[in-house]
Design an enzyme around this catalytic site. Structure first.
Site, mmCIF file in Angstrom:
data_model
loop_
_atom_site.group_PDB
_atom_site.id
_atom_site.type_symbol
_atom_site.label_atom_id
_atom_site.label_comp_id
_atom_site.label_asym_id
_atom_site.label_seq_id
_atom_site.Cartn_x
_atom_site.Cartn_y
_atom_site.Cartn_z
ATOM 1 N N ASP A 46 -9.751 4.097 -1.398
ATOM 2 C CA ASP A 46 -10.570 4.608 -0.287
ATOM 3 C C ASP A 46 -11.888 5.187 -0.804
ATOM 4 O O ASP A 46 -12.054 6.400 -0.932
ATOM 5 C CB ASP A 46 -9.786 5.670 0.482
ATOM 6 C CG ASP A 46 -8.557 5.096 1.165
ATOM 7 O OD1 ASP A 46 -8.447 3.863 1.246
ATOM 8 O OD2 ASP A 46 -7.704 5.885 1.612
ATOM 9 N N ASP A 77 0.833 -1.200 0.000
ATOM 10 C CA ASP A 77 0.000 0.000 0.000
ATOM 11 C C ASP A 77 0.875 1.260 0.000
ATOM 12 O O ASP A 77 2.098 1.189 0.152
ATOM 13 C CB ASP A 77 -0.905 -0.021 1.234
ATOM 14 C CG ASP A 77 -2.083 0.924 1.113
ATOM 15 O OD1 ASP A 77 -2.528 1.192 -0.018
ATOM 16 O OD2 ASP A 77 -2.571 1.395 2.159
ATOM 17 N N GLU A 110 2.018 5.221 -4.138
ATOM 18 C CA GLU A 110 1.882 6.237 -5.193
ATOM 19 C C GLU A 110 3.205 6.969 -5.475
ATOM 20 O O GLU A 110 3.393 7.369 -6.644
ATOM 21 C CB GLU A 110 0.790 7.241 -4.802
ATOM 22 C CG GLU A 110 -0.595 6.672 -4.696
ATOM 23 C CD GLU A 110 -0.815 5.869 -3.412
ATOM 24 O OE1 GLU A 110 -1.748 5.065 -3.368
ATOM 25 O OE2 GLU A 110 -0.041 6.049 -2.459
#
Length: 834
Positions: free
Chosen positions: A521, A399, A402
């Site tokens: 999300d 996770d 980015e």
């Protein structure tokens, strides 16, 4: 902003042309006074045209000097095994020279022009490239992302911004991944276009054009002939990489929550799913299990290592799995071994002055791995080895890649390397720093329409430098892809014959080779539920079929009704996981009786059809085809399907028509012209390219089987391993000509070198044929039940010309034949008398 209308850019003129074995190259020279509108015009370019395959054309415009950044082939290798040549290509290329606009080119499929830049000047500057192509009015465009959106793109005024960032379901805004590929439907045929470029960009759909506004690099285009949607996706994934082979267990239901207080609470969740008789395949943990947010550690009080090991052992004994989250951010702390080893091996991203780039993430002040550095893969693999040697979990959730950060710039620079902030620590809100417009890496002259103030907001600053001396500005969109690639390759070597399972929020072209994905999300809302279908369909185009959304929503409190409706959709996502946010109300599927019942019913269908789903995923591996499909992919000749994204198909045969509006107990479902059979009672709907209103009480989702298809399945259980032990069944859904076809792929579901078995299934004129195609895998459960839909009342059954005893029941024109035990490893001809 685009180029002001008062500015006239001269375009380029064609110079020399040289033929090659698979196309030609030509020189392009700026045709007049440079406009230098968002950078410095590059005077000399090279055009390369290559007819790669019969259905793929490569058109590349680059600076002749070779100074513009391009994605290294070592990072993202593209298929170059075919060189067809012009004579054998289904696509044609031509160009023209216009006095006003200069060089322009057209790509044709027969007499149809599918890409046409003529009349629009090519702008090629060091920090800005603009390519514009004409579109038909009201064009049918699909793809370009990632951003929550409706599936058919609005071509009247849409800006798709590609710049990876962590985002919470902001409709239409750039989010986790970057994908330039799109499909266009004209008539009943699709074609596709892919731009190979890692820079930030806007792709603008307006004024009957598609316009690329790119912050640098080159104009590196690939065109795909199709003509079906599946053909285009296959041609695209042949180029960038086919989807990876997921383990069979990944097809089960997953459960996670950010906010489980302890391993003991997770144990209670596992037990409660079992008590509620709801399938639960894999148990996940978010950052809660870590010691003060540090990767590769366990909270010694709430998630002690010994208890995590016991939990894993118990899960495996029950044929269940464990997945843990891992972040790339490493705490900047000399006493923290992963940092110390990484610093020794020089694996972290740097500031322009050569010092370590220090940001803030979950562990506090943190450094980030530089995937371009020569030692990073081995260092990362070493940390994962130590971690998995302690708790050998079945999958990893990588996770925050980015990458996502909590401050702007190297906010930890100058702080002591032994400083450990108190935990949990907070970031003090600060006014946004003044934008430095003089630094074109921080604030390029053309400002793409990303949702934050600066490109560097919530991520690595664009001036940060990798080991090759290249700034983050050029490689930002590759970070998560490279993280995924490194982690997958490690797992494939750590467990040499076991298929990895990886989930990543951040993706790029080719990420499907390594990871699965989810929408990130999202919010607990009916709107987000609806848009999750579009996102799932988008990623089928992007070559990442193992895709889903957090069931019941991640942020905000869900409701009983919303959660029930969501599991009725989520049970048919390729990747099905219930997950929600710290502070929101619990939403495990057993929390409400109606949600539990909706889950049992919908997941019961999913687990019954695991062989059908797995067969289609093997088609993904071999051909790139998506598992979840838009109606328009299967029925492109039916104009009304072009904009439908409130229904979807699982594979080519199973139509899901969910309720997506609060308070509704019916749904208007579109049925293309065909026979469609109700999953539950086998009643038939004669589709007429029109809507049909279907009852849909809260615990019910409408599922229909397409006539002309055969679906293989097994008697389900609460785990995929136990479901694989169930007896097989076939559902034969006859079309109006009394025909049906299908297939079954089966292997051990876990290893790379497993034997396998492909079986063709066909039904014609009251005869069902089971034909072995290839493979030697031994399928142990027998075929015990055949359900014939739309054929009338069967009276007797013969197998290979021998009458067999069977129990036969009739309902709604269907015949249910049970009590069989046929060997699926052998050919068989099964005939039915009426």
């Amino acid at each position: 902003p685009t180029v002001p209308s008062s500015v006239v850019c001269p375009g380029y003129s064609v110079g020399y042309i040289k033929n090659t074995t698979d196309g030609f190259i030509a020189s392009l020279k700026i045709a007049g006074t440079p406009c230098n509108i968002y950078g410095t015009d590059i005077a000399d370019l090279t055009l390369s045209v290559s007819f790669d395959t019969a259905d793929r054309l490569h058109v590349h415009v680059q600076d002749t000097a070779g100074k513009q950044y391009q994605i290294p082939s070592s990072v993202l290798p593209l298929d170059s095994s075919h060189k067809t040549g012009k004579a054998r290509s289904s696509l044609q290329f031509d160009y023209s020279q216009d006095k006003a606009s200069g060089f322009g080119f057209r790509v044709k499929r027969g007499s149809e022009i599918i890409f046409d830049t003529t009349g629009y000047p090519l702008i090629f500057e060091d920090k800005y490239i603009e390519v514009t192509s004409k579109l038909p009015a009201d064009a049918n465009i699909y793809g370009i992302g990632e951003a929550p959106d409706f599936f058919r793109r609005d071509t009247t005024n849409t800006i798709k911004t590609l710049w990876n960032r962590e985002a919470a379901g902001e409709f239409g805004k750039n989010s986790y991944g970057s994908h330039t590929v799109y499909l266009e439907l004209r008539g009943d045929s699709f074609h596709g276009v892919y731009l190979h470029n890692s820079h930030g960009m806007d792709i603008v759909l307006a004024n009957n054009t598609i316009q690329y506004r790119i912050l640098g690099g080159t104009a590196d285009f690939y065109f795909f002939n199709g003509p079906s949607a599946l053909d285009v996706i296959s041609q695209y994934t042949e180029l960038v990489g086919r989807p990876y082979r997921v383990p069979y267990w990944a097809l089960g239901l997953h459960n996670c929550r950010y906010g489980y207080k302890s391993v003991y609470e997770v144990n209670e969740v596992i037990a409660n799913y079992s008590k509620a008789n709801i399938p639960l395949e894999a148990v996940w943990s978010d950052v809660d299990y870590m010691d003060n947010g540090r990767g590769f550690t366990f909270d010694p009080v709430n998630y002690p290592l010994s208890e995590m090991q016991k939990q894993l052992e118990a899960l495996h004994a029950n044929n269940q799995r464990r997945v843990l989250i891992v972040h790339p951010a490493i705490q900047h702390n000399v006493s923290y071994d992963p940092y110390a080893r990484g610093a020794t091996n020089d694996v972290f991203v740097k500031n322009p002055d050569g010092s370590e780039y220090i940001t803030q993430v979950w562990p506090g002040y943190s450094v980030l791995p530089d995937w371009f550095a020569k030692n990073t893969d081995s260092w990362w693999g070493g940390e994962l080895t130590r971690f998995l040697d302690e708790v050998s979990v079945d999958g990893l959730w990588i996770d925050m890649n980015e990458p996502s950060t909590f401050c702007v710039g190297s906010c930890g620079s100058g702080r002591p390397a032994d400083e450990v902030p108190p935990y949990p620590w907070t970031v003090d809100p600060q006014p946004h720093r003044p934008v430095n417009f003089s630094n074109h890496l921080l604030a390029p002259p053309y400002s793409i329409h990303q949702a934050l103030v600066e490109l560097s907001d919530s991520t690595i600053e664009t001036t940060a430098i990798n080991a090759q001396g290249v700034a983050e500005f050029y490689t930002h969109n590759l970070y998560g892809y490279m993280h995924s690639k490194s982690t997958y390759n490690f797992l494939a070597s750590y467990r040499p014959n076991t298929r990895p399972f990886l989930l990543s929020p951040t993706t790029f072209a080719g990420s499907g080779k390594y990871v699965s994905h989810w929408v990130g999300d999202n919010h607990s809302s009916f709107f987000d539920l609806r848009v999750s279908i579009s996102s799932m369909l988008d990623f089928g185009i992007f070559g990442i079929p193992m895709m889903g959304a957090d069931i019941c929503g991640f942020e905000d409190d869900t409701t009983e009704e919303l959660c029930a409706r969501w599991v009725e959709v989520g049970a048919f996502y390729p990747f099905a996981r219930d997950h929600n946010m710290y502070g929101a109300i619990p939403q495990e599927l057993y929390r409400w009786p109606t949600v539990a019942e909706a889950g049992r019913r919908a997941l019961g269908i999913r687990y019954s059809l695991l062989p059908y789903i797995y067969t289609h995923l093997q088609n993904s591996v071999e051909k790139g085809w998506p598992l979840a499909r838009a109606l328009v992919f299967e029925f492109p000749h039916v104009a009304d399907t072009a904009g439908i994204d409130t229904q979807f198909l699982v594979g080519d045969a199973l139509l899901i028509s969910p309720v997506l509006t609060e308070g509704e107990t019916s749904v208007d479902a579109f049925f293309p012209r065909s026979i469609w059979y109700d999953w539950y009672d086998y009643s038939a709907i004669n589709g007429a390219n029109a809507n049909v209103t279907l009852d849909s009480p809260l615990e019910h989702v409408n599922v229909h089987i397409r006539g002309g298809r055969i679906l293989p399945g097994q008697v389900p259980a609460l785990t995929t391993a136990d479901s694989r032990k169930g007896e097989f069944f076939l559902i034969v859904a006859a079309d109006e000509n009394n025909h049906a076809v299908g297939s079954l792929y089966y292997d051990d579901g876990e290893t790379f070198d497993t034997p396998h078995r492909w079986i063709d299934l066909s039904y014609n004129d009251n005869v069902l044929t089971i034909k072995q195609v290839k493979g030697s895998y031994q399928i142990l459960p027998c075929l015990s039940k055949i359900t014939l839909l739309g054929v009338g009342d069967v009276q007797t059954v013969m197998v290979n010309d021998v009458h067999v005893a069977a129990t036969i029941a009739h309902t709604n024109g269907a015949s249910l034949i049970e009590g069989l035990c046929l060997d699926l490893n052998s050919n068989a001809v099964i005939s039915f008398d009426f």
